[in-house]
Every structure is written in C-alpha cells, then in structure tokens.
Enzyme design. Structure first.
Site, PDB file in Angstrom:
ATOM      1  N   LEU A  55     -45.097 -15.689  64.419  1.00  0.00           N
ATOM      2  CA  LEU A  55     -44.178 -16.089  65.490  1.00  0.00           C
ATOM      3  C   LEU A  55     -42.733 -15.948  65.005  1.00  0.00           C
ATOM      4  CD1 LEU A  55     -43.730 -17.418  68.302  1.00  0.00           C
ATOM      5  CD2 LEU A  55     -43.899 -19.646  67.169  1.00  0.00           C
ATOM      6  N   GLY A  99     -36.124 -18.787  64.620  1.00  0.00           N
ATOM      7  CA  GLY A  99     -36.963 -19.772  63.939  1.00  0.00           C
ATOM      8  C   GLY A  99     -37.341 -20.877  64.908  1.00  0.00           C
ATOM      9  N   ARG A 104     -50.543 -47.460  32.094  1.00  0.00           N
ATOM     10  CA  ARG A 104     -49.253 -47.499  31.386  1.00  0.00           C
ATOM     11  C   ARG A 104     -48.779 -48.935  31.149  1.00  0.00           C
ATOM     12  NH1 ARG A 104     -45.504 -45.188  28.072  1.00  0.00           N
ATOM     13  NH2 ARG A 104     -43.377 -45.758  28.687  1.00  0.00           N
ATOM     14  N   GLN A 141     -41.679 -41.629  40.923  1.00  0.00           N
ATOM     15  CA  GLN A 141     -41.003 -42.842  40.447  1.00  0.00           C
ATOM     16  C   GLN A 141     -41.954 -43.743  39.658  1.00  0.00           C
ATOM     17  OE1 GLN A 141     -37.815 -42.972  40.952  1.00  0.00           O
ATOM     18  NE2 GLN A 141     -37.428 -44.936  39.972  1.00  0.00           N
ATOM     19  N   GLY A 174     -40.413 -41.152  33.628  1.00  0.00           N
ATOM     20  CA  GLY A 174     -40.071 -39.842  33.047  1.00  0.00           C
ATOM     21  C   GLY A 174     -41.250 -38.878  33.080  1.00  0.00           C
ATOM     22  N   GLU A 212     -44.435 -25.010  61.120  1.00  0.00           N
ATOM     23  CA  GLU A 212     -45.040 -25.247  62.445  1.00  0.00           C
ATOM     24  C   GLU A 212     -44.161 -26.136  63.310  1.00  0.00           C
ATOM     25  OE1 GLU A 212     -49.236 -25.495  62.652  1.00  0.00           O
ATOM     26  OE2 GLU A 212     -49.473 -24.220  60.883  1.00  0.00           O
TER      27      GLU A 212
HETATM   28  C1  LIG Z   1     -43.524 -21.640  53.415  1.00  0.00           C
HETATM   29  C2  LIG Z   1     -43.367 -21.334  54.893  1.00  0.00           C
HETATM   30  C3  LIG Z   1     -44.430 -20.813  55.584  1.00  0.00           C
HETATM   31  C4  LIG Z   1     -44.288 -20.460  56.938  1.00  0.00           C
HETATM   32  N1  LIG Z   1     -45.344 -19.879  57.597  1.00  0.00           N
HETATM   33  C5  LIG Z   1     -45.136 -19.387  58.845  1.00  0.00           C
HETATM   34  C6  LIG Z   1     -46.156 -18.609  59.489  1.00  0.00           C
HETATM   35  O1  LIG Z   1     -47.263 -18.408  58.955  1.00  0.00           O
HETATM   36  N2  LIG Z   1     -45.900 -18.080  60.714  1.00  0.00           N
HETATM   37  C7  LIG Z   1     -44.705 -18.268  61.333  1.00  0.00           C
HETATM   38  O2  LIG Z   1     -44.542 -17.756  62.449  1.00  0.00           O
HETATM   39  N3  LIG Z   1     -43.709 -18.998  60.754  1.00  0.00           N
HETATM   40  C8  LIG Z   1     -43.906 -19.550  59.530  1.00  0.00           C
HETATM   41  N4  LIG Z   1     -42.898 -20.278  58.912  1.00  0.00           N
HETATM   42  C9  LIG Z   1     -41.612 -20.415  59.589  1.00  0.00           C
HETATM   43  C10 LIG Z   1     -41.309 -21.836  60.044  1.00  0.00           C
HETATM   44  O3  LIG Z   1     -42.085 -22.130  61.165  1.00  0.00           O
HETATM   45  C11 LIG Z   1     -39.802 -21.888  60.299  1.00  0.00           C
HETATM   46  O4  LIG Z   1     -39.178 -21.912  59.026  1.00  0.00           O
HETATM   47  C12 LIG Z   1     -39.398 -23.086  61.120  1.00  0.00           C
HETATM   48  O5  LIG Z   1     -39.878 -22.961  62.440  1.00  0.00           O
HETATM   49  C13 LIG Z   1     -37.877 -23.250  61.160  1.00  0.00           C
HETATM   50  O6  LIG Z   1     -37.226 -22.062  61.458  1.00  0.00           O
HETATM   51  P1  LIG Z   1     -36.009 -21.576  60.511  1.00  0.00           P
HETATM   52  O7  LIG Z   1     -36.486 -21.605  59.117  1.00  0.00           O
HETATM   53  O8  LIG Z   1     -35.500 -20.309  61.066  1.00  0.00           O
HETATM   54  O9  LIG Z   1     -34.927 -22.716  60.656  1.00  0.00           O
HETATM   55  P2  LIG Z   1     -33.836 -22.859  61.811  1.00  0.00           P
HETATM   56  O10 LIG Z   1     -34.485 -22.776  63.141  1.00  0.00           O
HETATM   57  O11 LIG Z   1     -32.700 -21.963  61.513  1.00  0.00           O
HETATM   58  O12 LIG Z   1     -33.384 -24.362  61.594  1.00  0.00           O
HETATM   59  C14 LIG Z   1     -32.463 -24.767  60.585  1.00  0.00           C
HETATM   60  C15 LIG Z   1     -32.238 -26.279  60.741  1.00  0.00           C
HETATM   61  O13 LIG Z   1     -31.697 -26.556  62.053  1.00  0.00           O
HETATM   62  C16 LIG Z   1     -32.528 -27.515  62.702  1.00  0.00           C
HETATM   63  N5  LIG Z   1     -32.540 -27.238  64.144  1.00  0.00           N
HETATM   64  C17 LIG Z   1     -32.709 -26.042  64.764  1.00  0.00           C
HETATM   65  N6  LIG Z   1     -32.699 -26.201  66.098  1.00  0.00           N
HETATM   66  C18 LIG Z   1     -32.522 -27.524  66.328  1.00  0.00           C
HETATM   67  C19 LIG Z   1     -32.412 -28.326  67.500  1.00  0.00           C
HETATM   68  N7  LIG Z   1     -32.517 -27.813  68.729  1.00  0.00           N
HETATM   69  N8  LIG Z   1     -32.221 -29.661  67.354  1.00  0.00           N
HETATM   70  C20 LIG Z   1     -32.134 -30.226  66.118  1.00  0.00           C
HETATM   71  N9  LIG Z   1     -32.239 -29.513  64.975  1.00  0.00           N
HETATM   72  C21 LIG Z   1     -32.430 -28.182  65.078  1.00  0.00           C
HETATM   73  C22 LIG Z   1     -33.892 -27.341  62.072  1.00  0.00           C
HETATM   74  O14 LIG Z   1     -34.698 -28.501  62.247  1.00  0.00           O
HETATM   75  C23 LIG Z   1     -33.531 -27.071  60.616  1.00  0.00           C
HETATM   76  O15 LIG Z   1     -33.288 -28.289  59.978  1.00  0.00           O
HETATM   77  C24 LIG Z   1     -43.049 -20.681  57.584  1.00  0.00           C
HETATM   78  C25 LIG Z   1     -41.979 -21.237  56.877  1.00  0.00           C
HETATM   79  C26 LIG Z   1     -42.119 -21.557  55.546  1.00  0.00           C
HETATM   80  C27 LIG Z   1     -40.937 -22.125  54.799  1.00  0.00           C
END
Ligand SMILES: Cc1cc2nc3c(=O)[nH]c(=O)nc-3n(C[C@H](O)[C@H](O)[C@H](O)COP(=O)(O)OP(=O)(O)OC[C@H]3O[C@@H](n4cnc5c(N)ncnc54)[C@H](O)[C@@H]3O)c2cc1C
Length: 390
Positions: A134, A140, A276, A344, A348, A371
């Site tokens: 997705l 994102g 401990r 915690q 250490g 997700e």
């Molecule tokens: C290890 C890992 C595995 C993953 N696996 C998958 C996968 O298999 N398939 C897949 O499709 N995706 C996957 N993802 C992607 C993941 O779903 C996204 O990273 C996530 O949805 C956030 O998108 P972004 O990283 O672009 O952050 P952004 O959308 O850029 O967000 C950055 C920050 O802004 C905040 N933010 C954004 N919009 C709002 C809002 N409207 N209100 C308040 N806060 C907001 C977010 O909460 C975050 O703190 C994976 C990510 C990681 C790190």
C-alpha cells in the site's frame, strides 16, 4: 465450553480442546525453533524463511482461513493467541505471519469463487509467502494519494510505480498491491494479486532499520509489470476499501505481536529481578521494582484483553474496526512502555546485548508505526466518536 491452556508464561481460556492442542504445538515450536535463533538471526539480519516454511507445513500460515482451501478454520480469537505466542518467541516471525494474513485477505474476502479455486490453496498451503503493498515514498499515512498506476491493456494491466516499506519486499512469492486504475482519491484505487516473479518487478536493497532486522523491508519498483486482469480482487475502484478492511484485521495481528513481545520482556524482567541481589536482597523485594513489574504485568494483561475482545467481535460477525484500532494503539504503546521498563529493571545489564530486552525495546518501536501510525489509529477511533479533529 471453555478449555484451559497452561502455557509457560500465560494461562489462557481457549474455546475448544483442539485450540488447546494447537497452542501447545505453537509454544513448543517457538521454544525449540524460534527463541534460540532470534538473537543471532536479528544480529545477522537472516530472514527466517525456513522456520516460516515449517510453520506453513504445520498449518499456521493458513490458520484463520477456510478448511476447503487448506486453511485451519480457526477463529480470530485462536489465531491471534497463536500469533502472540510466536511473537513472544521471535517477533519477526509473528510479524511475518501477520503480514501473510494481510496479503491473503483480499483474495479470501473479495476473490471470486474461480479466483479462490485457482490461487487460494496455493497461498494458504504453507510454501508461499505474501506481501502487502500500500505505502509509497510520497504516500504513507495519506494512503489514498498513492500514484502507482495500472493501465488496462486488453486482458492485462500494465503497472508502473514505486512501493515503499514493503515487509517481505523482494522475498515474497506474491503481493496484494494497491494501484491506481482511475482518477484521484480512494475511488480510483484497485487491488491486484501480483506474482512475485513478474518481469519488471524488482526490489531495492533492504532498509537498514533500528530493530526487526531479520524481517526484510524494501522498496519495490514496478516497471511495466504485466498483470493479467483476472488477478484483480473485487471491482475497479474497490481497492482502497479492500486495503482498509485488510488493515482492520491486520491491526489485530499487530496488537497480538505487541502483546507477545511485551510478555517476553516481562518474563525476562521478572526472572532477573528475582535473581539479582542488591543491598543483600533480590531487587524484586524492593517496592520500587515490584510495583513496576506489577504495572507491566497489568498493562500486558489489559492489552491482551482488548485484542481478544475485538477478535471475538470479529468472530461473531460484529463490526470491529474501532476496537481493532484501539487494540493496536493500546497494545503497541504498551509494548513500547513495557520493553522500556524491562530495560530499567535490568539496569546496566538491560542496556547490553547480553540480555534480550534491548532487542525487544528496539523491536517495539515499529509497532507504533506500521499498519497506520498510532496517530492514525486515534483518527480512526475519533471518527467513531464523531470527534476526529481533521
Ligand atoms: C518496518 C516497516 C514495515 C512496513 N511494512 C509495510 C508493508 O508491508 N506494507 C505497506 O504498505 N507499508 C508498510 N510500512 C509502511 C507504514 O505503514 C508507514 O510507515 C506508515 O503508514 C506511516 O507512513 P510514513 O512512514 O510515510 O509516515 P508519514 O505518513 O509521513 O507520517 C509521519 C508522521 O506524521 C504523522 N501524521 C501523518 N498524518 C497525520 C495526521 N493526519 N494526523 C496526525 N499525525 C499525522 C504520523 O503519525 C507520523 O508520526 C512499513 C513501515 C515500516 C517502518
């Protein structure tokens, strides 16, 4: 009729004697095959493909899906507790099983009878592993703005674009991919079941992550990838709704993984605190430590109860999206807090790689992000209250 399962860490009320046997099998597998490999696997970044194949052969990858297609026909309540046990042993494996669930979801819920007859047994059979596509570099949290295109050409779609952060990216056998077949916004998105070996599909080098290094996460490039049109799940324009309902279920998986990880951290913290000694007594005798452990145990049990309630609603055919978002939010925040507190409790020693709690701590962070970040979970929950604050 309720059956009782006494596991090494947790005593559970299970719905059937069959599910008790299943939990015992999963716990044994975790103790023998996963837990002993976790530390080195994470340090080396070795994806545990062999162990996932073994879980597939044991029927765990198809556990919540219909028996007629080789699934285990277990309710979400049972599947998620099995997932929790796997994650207690090695979270990377729990996350992989959960992502596979997500990847199969479109075909199971929206595939036609013919599509299911053709592919489902193979997907659930245990030898294949799925991915869910997705996210994109520029899309994102705002997933409906995705730009990967699928242009219809005769009996095929030609897919071009760039997916980001894909768990199992480059190693999956198939992907459920959300692509744009129409205009802007959610209504222009469709879902395709893409063969992982398709010409034009490639993965960039794996992301170098803070934790969960054994779980491959990579960007996927789609360059003129030809996907037969009969691999579209649901109608054109239904892809976003399919993706979101898959995530409702997937969030329960992340909640269960969170609880498993936190339980592992709690177990280590309790046994360390009993052993401990400082000031001539086990540190567990100090109220400052024992109250911390009591709070950790309460938080783990609370998050478990929350995901189980959402799972039972799902099993009963009730709406569960809000409850799944609450479970994911509470369980992943809980896992971050409990793993931090476990470090915690060990002092250490907790900050070293001689104990697994620093690995659990690093692993917990991602659960607050994947997700749908926990901010997005709050939006989902807020919407159900009519107070989302957009
Ligand atoms: C290890 C890992 C595995 C993953 N696996 C998958 C996968 O298999 N398939 C897949 O499709 N995706 C996957 N993802 C992607 C993941 O779903 C996204 O990273 C996530 O949805 C956030 O998108 P972004 O990283 O672009 O952050 P952004 O959308 O850029 O967000 C950055 C920050 O802004 C905040 N933010 C954004 N919009 C709002 C809002 N409207 N209100 C308040 N806060 C907001 C977010 O909460 C975050 O703190 C994976 C990510 C990681 C790190």
């Amino acid at each position: 009729m309720t059956s009782v399962w006494k596991g090494a860490s947790v005593t559970r009320l299970m719905p059937t004697p069959e599910s008790v046997d299943l939990m015992a099998m999963v716990e044994d597998f975790g103790a023998a095959e996963l837990e002993p490999r976790a530390e080195e696997g994470e340090a080396r970044g070795d994806f545990p493909r062999e162990q996932l194949a073994a879980l597939g052969e044991l029927g765990i990858l198809g556990l919540p899906y219909p028996e007629e297609f080789g699934g285990g026909a277990q309710p979400a309540e049972v599947y998620l507790q099995a997932l929790e046990e796997l994650s207690r042993a090695w979270m990377t494996v729990g996350v992989s099983v959960s992502v596979h669930w997500l990847a199969c979801f479109p075909l199971v819920t929206r595939g036609t009878q013919e599509q299911q007859n053709r592919w489902l047994a193979e997907l659930l059979g245990g030898t294949l592993l799925g991915g869910y596509c997705l996210s994109e570099p520029e899309s994102g949290s705002d997933a409906a703005s995705l730009t990967t295109t699928a242009v219809r050409s005769g009996d095929e779609y030609v897919v071009n674009g760039h997916k980001a952060w894909i768990t199992h990216g480059g190693v999956a056998d198939f992907y459920s991919a959300m692509v744009r077949t129409g205009g802007p916004g959610p209504k222009g998105i469709s879902c395709l079941l893409v063969d992982g070996q398709s010409a034009g599909l490639s993965a960039l080098p794996r992301e170098r992550k803070m934790g969960g290094s054994a779980s491959p996460t990579a960007q996927l490039l789609f360059e003129d990838v030809h996907v037969p049109a009969d691999r579209r799940m649901g109608e054109e324009g239904e892809g976003f709704a399919i993706a979101m309902s898959a995530l409702d279920a997937g969030r329960l998986g992340i909640a269960a993984c969170s609880v498993g990880l936190a339980q592992a951290a709690l177990d280590v913290a309790v046994s360390y605190a009993r052993e401990r000694k400082q000031f001539g007594r086990p540190i567990a005798d100090f109220q400052g430590v024992s109250f911390l452990l009591a709070d950790m145990a309460t938080a783990v049990a609370g998050a478990r109860a929350l995901y189980l309630d959402a799972a039972r609603r799902k099993d009963a055919g009730l709406p569960f999206a809000t409850e799944a978002a609450m479970a994911k939010l509470a369980a992943s925040d809980m896992a971050m807090r409990v793993t931090t507190d476990a470090v915690q409790v060990l002092g250490g020693a907790g900050y070293t790689q001689d104990f697994p709690v620093e690995r659990y701590f690093r692993g917990a962070k991602v659960l607050q992000i994947v997700e749908g970040t926990n901010q997005i979970q709050r939006l989902v929950i807020g919407r159900s209250l009519g107070t989302h604050g957009d």
